[in-house]
Design an enzyme around this catalytic site. Structure first.
Site, short mmCIF file in Angstrom:
data_model
loop_
_atom_site.label_atom_id
_atom_site.label_comp_id
_atom_site.label_asym_id
_atom_site.label_seq_id
_atom_site.Cartn_x
_atom_site.Cartn_y
_atom_site.Cartn_z
CD GLU A 131 -2.94 -1.17 2.32
OE1 GLU A 131 -2.83 -0.33 3.22
OE2 GLU A 131 -3.80 -2.07 2.32
CG HIS A 246 -8.59 6.31 2.00
ND1 HIS A 246 -8.49 6.07 0.66
CD2 HIS A 246 -8.10 5.20 2.61
CE1 HIS A 246 -7.98 4.86 0.46
NE2 HIS A 246 -7.72 4.32 1.63
NE ARG A 286 -4.43 5.65 3.27
CZ ARG A 286 -4.78 4.79 4.17
NH1 ARG A 286 -5.19 5.21 5.34
NH2 ARG A 286 -4.75 3.51 3.92
CG HIS A 345 -9.62 6.68 6.05
ND1 HIS A 345 -10.62 5.76 5.78
CD2 HIS A 345 -8.51 5.94 6.30
CE1 HIS A 345 -10.12 4.54 5.84
NE2 HIS A 345 -8.85 4.62 6.17
NE ARG A 380 -4.43 5.23 9.99
CZ ARG A 380 -4.91 4.32 9.14
NH1 ARG A 380 -4.24 3.20 8.92
NH2 ARG A 380 -6.04 4.53 8.51
P1 FAD Z 1 -13.27 1.32 16.56
O1 FAD Z 1 -13.07 0.09 15.80
O2 FAD Z 1 -13.82 2.49 15.85
O3 FAD Z 1 -14.22 0.99 17.78
C1 FAD Z 1 -14.69 2.01 18.63
C2 FAD Z 1 -15.68 1.41 19.58
O4 FAD Z 1 -16.04 2.34 20.59
C3 FAD Z 1 -16.99 0.97 18.92
O5 FAD Z 1 -17.36 -0.25 19.51
C4 FAD Z 1 -17.97 2.06 19.34
O6 FAD Z 1 -19.30 1.65 19.34
C5 FAD Z 1 -17.46 2.33 20.74
N1 FAD Z 1 -17.85 3.63 21.30
C6 FAD Z 1 -17.58 4.85 20.78
N2 FAD Z 1 -18.09 5.81 21.59
C7 FAD Z 1 -18.68 5.16 22.64
C8 FAD Z 1 -19.39 5.59 23.79
N3 FAD Z 1 -19.66 6.88 24.05
N4 FAD Z 1 -19.85 4.65 24.66
C9 FAD Z 1 -19.64 3.33 24.42
N5 FAD Z 1 -18.99 2.88 23.33
C10 FAD Z 1 -18.51 3.78 22.46
N6 FAD Z 1 -6.90 0.59 9.34
C11 FAD Z 1 -5.95 -0.31 9.05
O7 FAD Z 1 -4.96 -0.44 9.77
N7 FAD Z 1 -6.09 -1.10 7.94
C12 FAD Z 1 -7.15 -1.02 7.11
O8 FAD Z 1 -7.25 -1.76 6.15
C13 FAD Z 1 -8.15 -0.05 7.39
N8 FAD Z 1 -9.21 0.11 6.57
C14 FAD Z 1 -10.20 0.96 6.93
C15 FAD Z 1 -11.34 1.05 6.14
C16 FAD Z 1 -12.40 1.86 6.52
C17 FAD Z 1 -13.62 1.95 5.66
C18 FAD Z 1 -12.32 2.61 7.73
C19 FAD Z 1 -13.45 3.48 8.16
C20 FAD Z 1 -11.17 2.54 8.50
C21 FAD Z 1 -10.11 1.72 8.11
N9 FAD Z 1 -8.96 1.63 8.88
C22 FAD Z 1 -7.99 0.73 8.56
C23 FAD Z 1 -8.86 2.35 10.15
C24 FAD Z 1 -9.20 1.38 11.28
O9 FAD Z 1 -10.27 0.56 10.88
C25 FAD Z 1 -9.59 2.08 12.55
O10 FAD Z 1 -8.72 3.14 12.81
C26 FAD Z 1 -9.53 1.10 13.71
O11 FAD Z 1 -10.34 0.00 13.43
C27 FAD Z 1 -9.98 1.77 14.98
O12 FAD Z 1 -10.09 0.77 15.96
P2 FAD Z 1 -10.49 1.18 17.43
O13 FAD Z 1 -10.54 -0.07 18.23
O14 FAD Z 1 -9.63 2.28 17.91
O15 FAD Z 1 -11.96 1.83 17.28
C1 SIN Z 2 -7.50 0.86 2.78
O1 SIN Z 2 -7.75 -0.34 2.60
O2 SIN Z 2 -7.21 1.63 1.86
C2 SIN Z 2 -7.53 1.40 4.16
C3 SIN Z 2 -6.26 1.09 4.83
C4 SIN Z 2 -6.04 1.98 6.03
O3 SIN Z 2 -6.86 2.82 6.38
O4 SIN Z 2 -4.96 1.85 6.61
#
Ligand code: FAD
Ligand code: SIN
Length: 549
Positions: A131, A246, A286, A345, A380
């Protein structure tokens, strides 16, 4: 009787027990990695509190994969480190990145041991993709671009087996702080009752804030709740000006915007303008690609560019979920050029932590997108986010197990508590911190039985439109000031919330105010933060901008 405590509901507040060792707020990769480790390995009493169903997370949406050095030569953790630092535009904490790249492979292997199935070649070796910003192919993935869904599946199954208590559809409103320590959260249940959930340690793993913007890839849960809770409790938050856009979100009325994974460009898909001309190296980090696209769109006075995946072989086999999603929209990527535009993103900043995920309040921890661990700096590197959640979620638990309660001057936290003369492991001056004086901490919020002013949906839409117009890929003092004025007007009088959407709106407004203040104060362009009026990178701004009331 109305009370003024943050988060307390008039009349009917009640208490739950305080016997949890760890209360995890959020059920994405960061929260569940921590919860499973704490319960499974250390037999801690763990609670998971999440505002939707367990699976409702940004994690589940992740596409491209997890960046980790799982293959031998020519890849190395030194190379992964160098790529991460280069993308981060001078603001990565090198010690935090070292932890990320060194511990990452073990965490991915632990996830595999837990049952996560990553894609493999015919010999059974993990398939590795490339990537933007990575010098080599090192991204492991599942189901083509369904990586997040597989990780979430494995973690949810494990946490259901191990956690002491799981509160779904419970909305954390604010932190409970007393005696200089975090002691739990106030939370609103689906029926509107408010309870206090006590714990010796609280982990904010509440994810990002993409819903600040009208054009975003993020799910509706990404409303900056943990960051806003921290801001209201006087806990240090940093790097909020660095929102990653993104480049390849499908330009389509659907909200959130469907993401077309960076893995497509890693496989050879090309970027073209609307005249069919190529204008940027597709595999740059990015921020550079999004900037080049935005400038090209402004020059040509159009709203999108094009992603050309027509030359990719076996599209449907390698990217089955994308092929399926595009088919639903009557788009055939083997024939059609795909209209794309940058979309909000990822929030690089968040709750400031040390190398163990410890925040600036005893007993409070943060990990994943809600945190500012220092690994991402100003931008990032692709696929480092899932990895960060696994690595730092794990470190939080190991630190609690060792009896740690207070942040140390390590990782990004050096910006708050290290001596100005300190050096990092490369012999560079540590990245210092500068408080944003113009920022005012948000007013407390209580839960009330009367409706807050104005419809939350209309105000949310106004906020999102304004943020996309004024605080997007390209910003200026004027655009930021106009947006900040609107944010202040929308927040005025919203000191009572009745429903989750109202609470989310207030959290978005409080996160927006921090973001805008930092973006205004950062009078330079660096990484994901680009100012029309300050186009150069200034060495004097090699610092973290800190918001703390
Ligand atoms: P999240 O997975 O966002 O989880 C947050 C949690 O907190 C959820 O359960 C939510 O309901 C809960 N929450 C929030 N507020 C409250 C509240 N007030 N009370 C109770 N619960 C609450 N990253 C990569 O490294 N590789 C990828 O391929 C990639 N692809 C992506 C594709 C997309 C479409 C998106 C949107 C993001 C992508 N990312 C990727 C980024 C990555 O997915 C996220 O940054 C990462 O999953 C965040 O994980 P997290 O555990 O911090 O939070
Ligand atoms: C993607 O698949 O392009 C998302 C990857 C990322 O957010 O790191």
């Amino acid at each position: 009787m109305s009370t003024d405590h943050p988060g307390s509901r008039e009349d009917d507040e009640s208490r739950l027990g305080t016997d949890l060792d760890l209360l995890v707020i959020g059920s994405g990769v960061a929260g569940l990695s921590a919860a499973v480790r704490a319960a499974d390995t250390h037999a801690m009493r763990v609670g998971v509190l999440t505002k939707g169903d367990l699976e409702q997370t940004a994690t589940r949406w992740a596409q491209g994969g997890v960046a980790a050095v799982l293959a031998a030569d020519p890849d190395s953790t030194d190379l992964h480190l160098a790529d991460t630092l280069a993308a981060g535009a001078g603001l990565c904490d090198i010690d935090a990145v070292r932890v990320l790249v060194d511990e990452g492979p073990e965490r991915v292997n632990a996830l595999i041991a837990l049952g996560a199935m990553f894609d493999r070649d015919e010999q059974g070796h993990l398939e590795l993709a490339r990537e933007g910003g990575h010098s080599l192919a090192r991204i492991v993935h599942a189901g083509g671009t369904a990586t997040g869904a597989e990780i979430e599946r494995a973690l949810v199954a494990a946490v259901k087996r191990t956690a002491t208590v799981i509160h779904e559809r419970a909305f954390a409103l604010d932190l409970v702080v007393s005696g200089g320590r975090c002691r739990g959260v106030r939370s609103m249940n689906a029926d509107g009752t408010v309870v206090e959930v006590g714990a010796r340690n609280v982990l904010l793993a509440t994810g990002g804030a993409g819903q600040l913007f009208a054009v975003t890839t993020n799910p509706i849960e990404s409303t900056g709740d943990g960051i806003a809770m921290a801001l209201r409790s006087g806990i240090a938050v940093a790097d909020t000006e660095f929102v990653q856009f993104h480049p390849t979100a499908l330009h389509h009325p659907r909200a959130p915007r469907p993401l077309l994974s960076e893995a497509l460009r890693g496989h050879g898909a090309l970027l073209r303008d609307v005249n069919g001309e190529r204008f940027v190296d597709e595999l740059l980090p990015r921020d550079e690609v999004s900037r080049a696209m935005t400038r090209r769109m402004l020059d040509l006075e159009v709203e999108h560019c094009l992603l050309d995946a027509t030359g990719l072989e076996h599209f449907a086999q390698r990217f089955p979920t994308l092929a399926h999603d595009l088919a639903e929209l009557n788009i055939d990527p083997t024939v059609d050029l795909l209209p794309i535009a940058p979309a909000a993103h990822y929030l690089c900043g968040g709750v400031l932590t040390d190398l163990d995920g410890c925040a600036s309040l005893d007993g409070l921890w943060a990990a994943g997108e809600a945190a500012c661990s220092g690994v991402h700096g100003a931008n990032r590197l692709a696929s480092n986010s899932l990895l960060e959640g696994m690595v730092f979620g794990f470190r939080v638990v190991e630190s609690i197990e060792r009896g740690k309660t207070t942040a140390e001057p390590s990782g990004a936290m050096k910006a708050l508590i290290a001596s100005a003369a300190a050096e990092d492991s490369l012999g560079m001056p540590v990245i210092g911190g500068r408080r944003v004086d113009a920022w005012r901490p948000p007013a407390p919020v209580a839960v009330a039985k009367s409706t807050a002013p104005g419809d939350a949906r209309d105000d949310l839409s106004s906020l999102q439109q304004a943020m996309t117009a004024g605080a997007g890929v390209l910003r200026s003092a004027e655009s930021l000031a106009e947006t900040a004025e609107l944010v202040a007007a929308l927040r005025a009088g919203r000191d009572r919330v009745l429903t989750n959407p109202e609470a989310e709106l207030v959290n978005l407004l409080d996160t927006a105010s921090a973001l805008l203040a930092a973006a205004t104060a950062r009078q330079e362009s660096r990484g994901a933060h680009t100012r029309f009026d300050f186009p150069d990178t200034e060495p004097s701004f090699r610092c973290r901008l800190i918001l703390q009331g």
